[in-house]
Design a protein around this motif. Structure first.
Motif, PDB file in Angstrom:
ATOM      1  N   PHE A  44       0.742  -1.119   0.026  1.00 51.63           N
ATOM      2  CA  PHE A  44       0.041  -0.183  -0.133  1.00 51.63           C
ATOM      3  C   PHE A  44       1.031   1.372  -0.081  1.00 51.63           C
ATOM      4  N   MET A  45       1.918   1.145   0.712  1.00 52.10           N
ATOM      5  CA  MET A  45       2.841   2.289   0.662  1.00 52.10           C
ATOM      6  C   MET A  45       3.293   2.636  -0.614  1.00 52.10           C
ATOM      7  N   GLU A  46       3.365   1.835  -1.770  1.00 51.64           N
ATOM      8  CA  GLU A  46       3.967   2.481  -3.160  1.00 51.64           C
ATOM      9  C   GLU A  46       2.952   3.204  -3.758  1.00 51.64           C
ATOM     10  N   PHE A  47       1.556   2.982  -3.296  1.00 51.19           N
ATOM     11  CA  PHE A  47       0.611   3.976  -3.904  1.00 51.19           C
ATOM     12  C   PHE A  47       0.596   5.331  -3.523  1.00 51.19           C
ATOM     13  N   PRO A  50       3.084   7.793  -3.512  1.00 42.81           N
ATOM     14  CA  PRO A  50       4.321   8.339  -4.153  1.00 42.81           C
ATOM     15  C   PRO A  50       5.282   9.135  -3.312  1.00 42.81           C
ATOM     16  N   SER A  51       4.644  10.299  -2.943  1.00 42.36           N
ATOM     17  CA  SER A  51       5.470  11.411  -1.825  1.00 42.36           C
ATOM     18  C   SER A  51       5.984  10.619  -0.737  1.00 42.36           C
ATOM     19  N   LEU A  77      11.713   7.124   0.994  1.00 38.40           N
ATOM     20  CA  LEU A  77      12.313   6.541   1.395  1.00 38.40           C
ATOM     21  C   LEU A  77      13.588   5.919   1.003  1.00 38.40           C
ATOM     22  N   LYS A  78      14.559   5.383   1.700  1.00 38.94           N
ATOM     23  CA  LYS A  78      15.776   4.767   1.162  1.00 38.94           C
ATOM     24  C   LYS A  78      15.695   3.195   0.688  1.00 38.94           C
ATOM     25  N   PHE A  79      16.474   2.921  -0.059  1.00 39.96           N
ATOM     26  CA  PHE A  79      16.343   1.356  -0.532  1.00 39.96           C
ATOM     27  C   PHE A  79      16.225   0.482   0.465  1.00 39.96           C
ATOM     28  N   SER A  80      16.947   0.624   1.495  1.00 40.07           N
ATOM     29  CA  SER A  80      17.102  -0.430   2.604  1.00 40.07           C
ATOM     30  C   SER A  80      15.648  -0.384   3.241  1.00 40.07           C
TER      31      SER A  80
END
Length: 771
Positions: free
Chosen positions: A398-401, A403-404, A409-412
């Motif tokens: 759900f966080m990918e929806f 964008p802001s 967020l960092k890659f890790s």
């Protein structure tokens, strides 16, 4: 040959995954030990006490009345459900022994069969020339059979030889008076004599109590109502067996440990079931290629199923056996003798039905889960099983929806979020496991804090006297006490038990305290903590007693007046008292009912040095300081405090095992991913964070959710632990902090161990796959 090969494989598998197997074994052991240990305490007391009640033919109720007539005995005998009635005489008497201890006198007829002594040594002859003495009392005072003992009855000293030592079902838990908190055989015991001895003191045989034996199915409320009608105004009181001081105290101890044995093991079993289920499923899933090899080699479906089921069964059986041994010895054998009960036997009784039920549940969690997990894999062919299981299709979280948020967020952090959402079941299991453990620890800590706080609430806030002095009501009255002019603040009280009839028609004998409305040394508060005073035209009843009797503020009860009928009195105030449940009334209202105020005790707050001349006078029966009563109450709760401390330790141990198990499984499941990241150039510290932060998140969420669970459990325990105690079970911040810090400390320690294991990853072994 086949069985031998599979057994060797079982041992190798256990050695390879010893951390998981040991954790399951420990969780099963802890769950069984808690249940069987706490169960054995109340079950032992229950069985041994009941055996003693039966062997002494204990009455089902006692009717207190002076010199009952034969007609009254005959009428009671004819009540439906009554099988036998007998009359006897009981009173307290002084002795000539050092320290002037008191003995409860039980005078029985030569043909009596009810309420008999349980002889330990000697005899109880029909001649009436000797006595049977309390064996605990005799041991403390170094008395032997044949020694004489003098007792004072009706101001007449009677010297009698000791013919035997015995125990008494009515003295399993007996305190001397209201100045005493717990049994002390050096100051109080019992002696049984024949009624013929009474003639030497009273000039005739006298009786003041009727023992009544009923059928098991008899309605005791109905019997008590009929007895009340037969005796009439001369009735002093009716006491049911369960309401007698000794039986009530024994049942209170049973209730305490029965409550603990019902509530805490449930959480242990819940946590054990969830963590064991997830662990065994993962262990079997990790063996899919091994199962494929066994099928390819020709092993039957039955052999393979039994082989993997035996993993769980072996752990379940071992955990049950070790749990039984640890629990019964840690709790049963240690705690039962510390309950201050005078039982004829302390032989340990184990509730094997509960043990078998608990063992069955453990085997379902271990062997049953293993069987189910292996059964699901039996439908696949060896060729399918020999290949790695296809990974689940990736999904957007759900966080990918957002964008802001996702873009910042960092890659890790993205890896942590995706892995957490990908393994929601593992996260949920970890959170529930931690939540259950936190609930156990917090509830145990809250219960301990509550028990410790009873003495402060009772003897710090409610009672503020320096000394409680018991008086001889025959030698003193209110006017005498007022004219003493003692140097201090005083308050006169009259303590006794009063017969009452509840709105339901049930008869009860409950403690009553009558005092002046100006109460400088007893400070009552309502359940909300607001100070209240004794009402002018009604009674004050403690909240827990209201709950026990099924009445509330505004209701009316009937109380028995001396040599008169009943009178209805309203409950105008309800007070909160952690202990000492009862009824309180002003002396003015007591007199308005046609009674006389006869002080039996004097509370005093000295302005200086206590008046020794008064304390040593013949009007003083006994005395106790507030500090000694406070220490006595604390001492009487040491046993349950020990049990609570053991629960805290075991809860912490379970938390450690759960955290270690879930952390190791998280590491093992992701070892291939972690090795890949290491090959790609990630540093150890970066890889650690990917796993350890997820663990901390599960622990933190479990701690937060565990606080209301602990609060709920502590509320259940506090409300049902003991009828004589009114416990709040409120969670306080220090207990929450101790629980949280302990759990997070375990998480830090376990994460440190996992971090060390990450350094030892064999990347070649972790990355190779079977094609």
């Amino acid at each position: 040959m086949v069985k031998g090969a599979l057994f060797k494989k079982l041992l190798r598998d256990m050695k390879k995954s010893k951390a998981q197997f040991v954790s399951i074994f420990l969780m099963a052991t802890l769950a069984i030990s808690i249940m069987t240990g706490l169960d054995s305490v109340w079950f032992t007391v229950h069985n041994n006490a009941n055996a003693m009640y039966q062997s002494t033919n204990l009455s089902d109720l006692w009717v207190t009345v002076m010199n009952p007539s034969e007609q009254q005995l005959w009428a009671i005998q004819r009540i439906d459900g009554v099988t036998h009635v007998e009359k006897r005489f009981i009173t307290d008497a002084d002795t000539n022994l050092p320290g002037k201890p008191t003995l409860r006198i039980y005078a029985l007829d030569e043909h009596s069969t009810l309420d008999q002594p349980e002889l330990q040594e000697g005899k109880f002859s029909k001649s009436g020339r000797g006595v049977v003495l309390d064996s605990s009392f005799a041991k403390v005072h170094n008395l032997k059979i044949g020694d004489p003992i003098s007792i004072k009855l009706n101001n007449v000293w009677i010297r009698l030889p000791i013919e035997g030592f015995a125990l008494n079902s009515e003295q399993v838990y007996a305190v001397k008076n209201t100045a005493s908190i717990f049994p002390d055989p050096s100051t109080y015991g019992f002696v049984m004599i024949h009624t013929s001895v009474l003639e030497r003191a009273y000039g005739q045989k006298i009786y003041n109590q009727i023992g009544v034996k009923t059928k098991p199915e008899a309605n005791l409320v109905y019997v008590a109502q009929k007895v009340d009608h037969i005796i009439g105004r001369k009735l002093i009181g009716i006491t049911l067996q369960k309401d007698s001081v000794s039986v009530n105290s024994v049942n209170g101890r049973i209730q305490q440990f029965r409550t603990l044995s019902l509530v805490f093991p449930l959480l242990f079993f819940l946590v054990t079931a969830l963590i064991t289920q997830s662990t065994m499923v993962r262990l079997i899933e990790s063996q899919r290629m091994q199962i494929g090899i066994l099928k390819a080699l020709g092993y039957s479906k039955r052999s393979i199923l039994w082989h993997y089921t035996s993993y769980g069964i072996m752990l379940g059986v071992m955990g049950s056996v070790f749990g039984l041994l640890i629990g019964t010895n840690l709790f049963g054998r240690i705690l039962v003798p510390q309950l201050r009960l005078t039982l004829s036997s302390f032989r340990l009784h184990i509730n094997f039905w509960n043990f078998l039920l608990a063992s069955f549940l453990i085997l379902i969690c271990t062997g049953g889960v293993s069987f189910h997990a292996c059964w699901k894999l039996q439908g696949d062919t060896p060729a399918v099983l020999l290949r790695e299981k296809n990974p689940e299709k990736g999904k957007h979280i759900f966080m990918e929806f957002i964008p802001s948020l996702w873009g910042r967020l960092k890659f890790s952090s993205k890896l942590i979020a995706r892995n957490t959402m990908k393994n929601k079941v593992r996260l949920i299991m970890s959170v529930i496991g931690v939540m259950g453990c936190v609930g156990v620890i917090l509830a145990a800590l809250t219960l301990r804090t509550t028990l410790v706080g009873i003495t402060d609430q009772l003897y710090g806030n409610t009672f503020t006297y320096d000394q409680k002095i018991l008086l001889d009501p025959v030698k003193v009255n209110s006017y005498y006490l007022n004219n003493l002019e003692l140097n201090g603040v005083t308050q006169q009280i009259q303590e006794s038990a009063i017969e009452m009839v509840l709105p339901s028609g049930e008869h009860k004998m409950e403690p009553i305290t009558i005092t002046t409305q100006d109460s400088p040394l007893i400070h009552m508060k309502d359940p909300d903590g607001v100070p209240i005073s004794l009402p002018d035209n009604g009674i004050l009843m403690t909240r827990k007693l209201c709950k026990t009797l099924g009445v509330k503020q505004g209701d009316s009860i009937q109380i028995k007046r001396t040599d008169k009928g009943y009178v209805s009195v309203p409950i105008l105030e309800v007070a909160y008292m952690a202990s000492n449940q009862g009824i309180y009334m002003t002396d003015v209202f007591w007199k308005s009912l046609g009674e006389t105020f006869s002080p039996t005790a004097l509370l005093i707050q000295w302005n200086g040095t206590p008046n020794q001349r008064f304390l040593e006078s013949d009007v003083v029966v006994d005395s106790a300081t507030r500090e000694s009563q406070q220490l006595g109450l604390a001492s009487s709760m040491q046993v349950i405090n020990f049990a609570v401390v053991a629960l805290i330790i075991m809860g912490a141990s379970l938390a450690f095992v759960v955290l270690y198990n879930t952390s190791i499984l998280n590491f093992v499941e992701r070892i291939r991913d972690l090795a890949t990241l290491r090959v790609l150039g990630f540093h150890h510290e970066e890889i650690w964070n990917l796993v350890l932060i997820e663990n901390y998140f599960a622990v933190l969420l479990g701690v937060i959710l565990g606080i209301p669970v602990g609060r709920f459990i502590s509320w259940i325990i506090a409300s049902s632990l003991d009828e004589g105690m009114d416990l709040m079970g409120n969670v306080i911040l220090p207990d929450v902090l101790i629980t949280g810090v302990t759990t997070l400390g375990f998480a830090w320690l376990i994460n440190h161990v996992v971090a060390q294991k990450m350094k030892q990853i064999d990347m070649l072994e972790a990355l190779k796959s079977v094609e």
